[in-house]
Design a protein around this motif. Structure first.
Motif, short mmCIF file in Angstrom:
data_model
loop_
_atom_site.label_atom_id
_atom_site.label_comp_id
_atom_site.label_asym_id
_atom_site.label_seq_id
_atom_site.Cartn_x
_atom_site.Cartn_y
_atom_site.Cartn_z
N LEU A 314 0.83 -1.22 0.00
CA LEU A 314 0.00 0.00 0.00
C LEU A 314 0.86 1.27 0.00
CD1 LEU A 314 -2.66 -1.15 2.64
CD2 LEU A 314 -3.04 -0.90 0.18
N GLU A 315 2.15 1.10 0.28
CA GLU A 315 3.11 2.22 0.32
C GLU A 315 2.66 3.32 1.27
OE1 GLU A 315 4.85 3.52 -3.32
OE2 GLU A 315 4.70 1.55 -4.28
N ILE A 316 2.29 2.89 2.49
CA ILE A 316 1.92 3.82 3.56
C ILE A 316 3.06 3.84 4.56
CG2 ILE A 316 0.26 4.37 5.38
CD1 ILE A 316 -1.78 2.62 3.80
N GLU A 317 3.59 5.03 4.84
CA GLU A 317 4.73 5.14 5.75
C GLU A 317 4.26 5.47 7.16
OE1 GLU A 317 7.26 8.12 4.12
OE2 GLU A 317 7.65 7.00 2.27
N ASN A 318 5.09 5.04 8.12
CA ASN A 318 4.94 5.41 9.54
C ASN A 318 3.54 5.11 10.11
OD1 ASN A 318 7.57 6.53 9.36
ND2 ASN A 318 6.69 8.43 8.56
N LEU A 319 3.08 3.89 9.89
CA LEU A 319 1.80 3.49 10.48
C LEU A 319 1.98 3.28 11.98
CD1 LEU A 319 -1.00 2.93 9.16
CD2 LEU A 319 -0.50 0.52 9.42
N ARG A 320 1.13 3.89 12.79
CA ARG A 320 1.28 3.81 14.25
C ARG A 320 0.96 2.41 14.77
NH1 ARG A 320 -2.23 5.70 16.85
NH2 ARG A 320 -3.76 6.33 15.31
N GLY A 321 1.49 2.11 15.97
CA GLY A 321 1.15 0.88 16.67
C GLY A 321 2.30 -0.10 16.74
N SER A 322 2.48 -0.66 17.93
CA SER A 322 3.54 -1.66 18.10
C SER A 322 2.96 -3.07 18.12
CB SER A 322 4.32 -1.39 19.39
OG SER A 322 3.44 -1.30 20.49
N VAL A 323 1.71 -3.20 18.59
CA VAL A 323 1.06 -4.52 18.59
C VAL A 323 0.18 -4.64 17.34
CG1 VAL A 323 1.12 -4.72 21.11
CG2 VAL A 323 -0.89 -3.74 20.01
N LEU A 324 -0.13 -5.88 16.96
CA LEU A 324 -0.86 -6.17 15.73
C LEU A 324 -2.20 -5.42 15.66
CD1 LEU A 324 -0.83 -7.94 13.12
CD2 LEU A 324 -2.15 -9.63 14.41
#
Length: 615
Positions: A314-324
């Motif tokens: 999807l070429e989305i950068e810096n998606l938040r979250g450390s858990v699934l």
């Protein structure tokens, strides 16, 4: 189409049912009642006399209460609300002629009857592709639902499922990982489906505030805000088009894994399997967290897979979250944000050009788009038409086969290295029109907002860019921008932004002020500046017809100071108002803007738009 724009199209009678539902919620003192009271304080007759923008604001404040009302309606098993919501929340079904809605409804009822028979056959057939584990899940859910429904008959009561029973049954369906479609088919195997009269269907939906119906146009409208609420009610995390975008970047074995989980044939083509998954109404969260993975997949492997889908696919950068779960929630928020965003990453002219050239290169595309989005019109490859249905350039490109995209790119001289879809969007960007469509963001110096909409620029350049766009708007309104006079009046201290030369020799001075903070409030500074400009112009024996100050917004104190000023013939206009006036002028029969309409202290865009519409 946004709720505000839908309301603008309708008469007071056609809004009545919706207004009644909202009024009823307001009378029960919702959690945001103080904010609602503040919005409605200027309306003489409450919500009924409020304008479309304020009704939309009120609706945003009572969405939680409205959702609870819908949830209560959903418990009525005879209402067929599940079927109807599935129709009206599909991409492309937010505006429908009555006969088209009737056809879609009849088709859906017929399909469900056929699918119920197929499901019952595959459950009873020992040789069916359905696993024994899945058959067991179906039997458990069916038995519980049957008990909830039939126990009323045994006790000599009307057969229905209570809210408590429904809550338990829904919890069970989630635990068994059943899709919306699986639940719906099992439900209608117990409660036989009966086709209702279409006018009864429309009235029922209208009375609970879900749709608007224009008798004059014979058209059903579903606002974007309502579509999002209804999707939430059906447990759909994202719009179908974003689910399709995500599925199309996955490998076929991954798609097959989802199909096996939900009783979808894996013998179909990849595209057909993807469309079947979308029609199943499978939870986006469940799909990424569980359905796509084999039984023994570790949590680390699941996170790695999701990261690859998001960053490489999807070429989305810096998606938040450390858990699934957090990462999936962030992806859902990302799709929700781009769905609400009015800007379309390329200018409207670029969208129209892209569609025209796609239609030339791919002759079957018009039919494909019509079918995929269930559109009634014969020719649908029109930018403004598609945007009414919230169908954006990327949504169109997502539907085109990879080989067809390659053919189109080669035929139209588009860059071939990298992501094909992003290369096409870049090719059809029109920088000037894109800045114009993001005029308000330029005024607010909103660098992040501009970047999200495909504009890369430096903050230091935004002041000059705002001036350039404003100058272009006035030129297209039919004014003569007098750069020669501006040059002659230039001094070391004072450089005017824009001078408009009128036919009678008078001038209008336009001053442009960008502002990152909310509300422009530096009246003493700007008034000194404008007095200096006025003196300069008058030295040249020019009469000043008007001074206009353009900014993203103004504080109440600034407006009051302006009203009290007697030295400057000054009017204030916000960037959003100027843009709306410009768009209205372009649609009117006027060749030149009647500048006498700029007569308020704070320009009233609604009055001007109304005046232009009569021209």
């Amino acid at each position: 189409m946004k709720l505000e724009y839908v309301l603008d199209r309708l008469g007071s009678i056609e809004k009545n049912s919706f207004i009644k539902v909202i009024d009823n919620i307001i009378s029960n003192e919702p959690k945001n009642s103080k904010q609602i009271e503040k919005i409605l304080s200027s309306a003489d007759k409450g919500l009924k006399s409020a304008d479309s923008e304020n009704i939309q604001k009120v609706f945003e404040l009572i969405q939680d209460e409205f959702y609870r009302c819908l949830k209560a309606e959903f418990q009525d098993t005879s209402s067929q609300l599940d079927i109807l919501i599935d129709i009206i929340t599909r991409d492309g079904n937010c505006i429908m002629k009555l006969d088209w809605f009737s056809r879609l409804y009849e088709s859906e009822v017929k399909k469900i009857k056929g699918s119920v028979k197929e499901m019952e056959k595959s459950i009873s057939d020992p040789k069916s592709e359905l696993s024994e584990e899945r058959k067991r899940d179906y039997h458990i859910y069916r038995s519980c639902l049957e008990t909830a429904y039939i126990n009323d008959i045994d006790n000599n009561r009307e057969a229905k499922i209570t809210s408590d029973e429904l809550s338990i049954v829904l919890t069970l369906s989630n635990a068994l990982d059943l899709s919306q479609e699986e639940v719906k088919l099992i439900n209608y195997s117990i409660l036989p489906i009966k086709k209702l009269e279409i006018l009864d269907v429309v009235n029922n939906l209208k009375n609970i505030g879900v749709i608007f119906f224009s008798k004059k146009e014979n058209t059903v409208y579903v606002a974007d805000e309502m579509v999002r609420l209804l999707r939430k009610l059906r447990g759909k995390d994202v719009a179908d088009k974003y689910l399709r975008r995500t599925l199309r970047i996955m490998r076929e074995p991954d798609i097959n894994q989802i199909c096996r989980t939900h009783n979808i044939s894996i013998k179909e083509t990849l595209n057909n399997k993807i469309e079947s998954i979308i029609k199943e109404g499978i939870s986006f969260k469940s799909l990424l967290a569980e359905d796509i993975h084999k039984k023994n997949t570790t949590l680390t492997e699941k996170k790695k897979f999701l990261n690859e889908v998001v960053e490489k696919g999807l070429e989305i950068e810096n998606l938040r979250g450390s858990v699934l779960e957090d990462k999936i929630d962030s992806l859902i928020e990302h799709f929700d944000h781009i769905e609400r965003e009015e800007n379309i990453s390329i200018a409207l002219d670029g969208y129209e050009k892209m569609l025209a050239e796609l239609n030339t290169s791919l002759v079957k595309l018009n039919k494909q788009i019509r079918e995929k989005f269930e559109l009634q019109e014969e020719f649908v490859l029109k930018g403004e038409f598609l945007l009414d249905f919230n169908i954006k350039p990327r949504d169109i490109l997502d539907l085109i086969e990879k080989d067809d995209l390659k053919h189109f790119i080669a035929e139209n001289g588009i860059k071939q290295r990298g992501n094909n879809i992003l290369n096409i969007l870049e090719h059809y960007k029109d920088a000037d029109n894109l800045f114009l469509e993001n005029y308000e963001k330029v005024a607010y110096r909103d660098l992040n907002g501009l970047k999200e909409n495909g504009i890369t620029t430096k903050e230091s350049e935004l002041g000059l860019k705002f001036e350039e766009i404003t100058s272009r708007i006035f030129q297209e309104l039919g004014f003569t921008v007098d750069n020669e006079l501006k040059k002659n009046l230039k001094s070391n201290k004072d450089i005017m932004d824009i001078i408009l030369h009128l036919d009678n020799g008078d001038v209008i001075i336009v001053e442009c002020k960008t502002n990152k903070e909310r509300g422009y409030n530096k009246f003493s500074t700007v008034s000194r500046q404008l007095k200096a400009y006025k003196a300069q112009v008058e030295k040249k024996e020019k009469r000043i017809a008007k001074i206009l100050l353009v900014s993203p917004e103004f504080t109440d104190d600034f407006i009051t100071d302006c009203e009290m000023n007697v030295e400057l013939n000054l009017s204030l206009i916000t960037a959003s108002s100027l843009l709306k006036i410009y768009k209205s002028f372009k649609e009117s029969s006027y060749k030149e803007f009647p500048h006498v309409l700029f007569r308020d202290v704070l320009i009233n865009e609604d009055r001007i738009v109304k005046a232009l519409s009569k021209g």
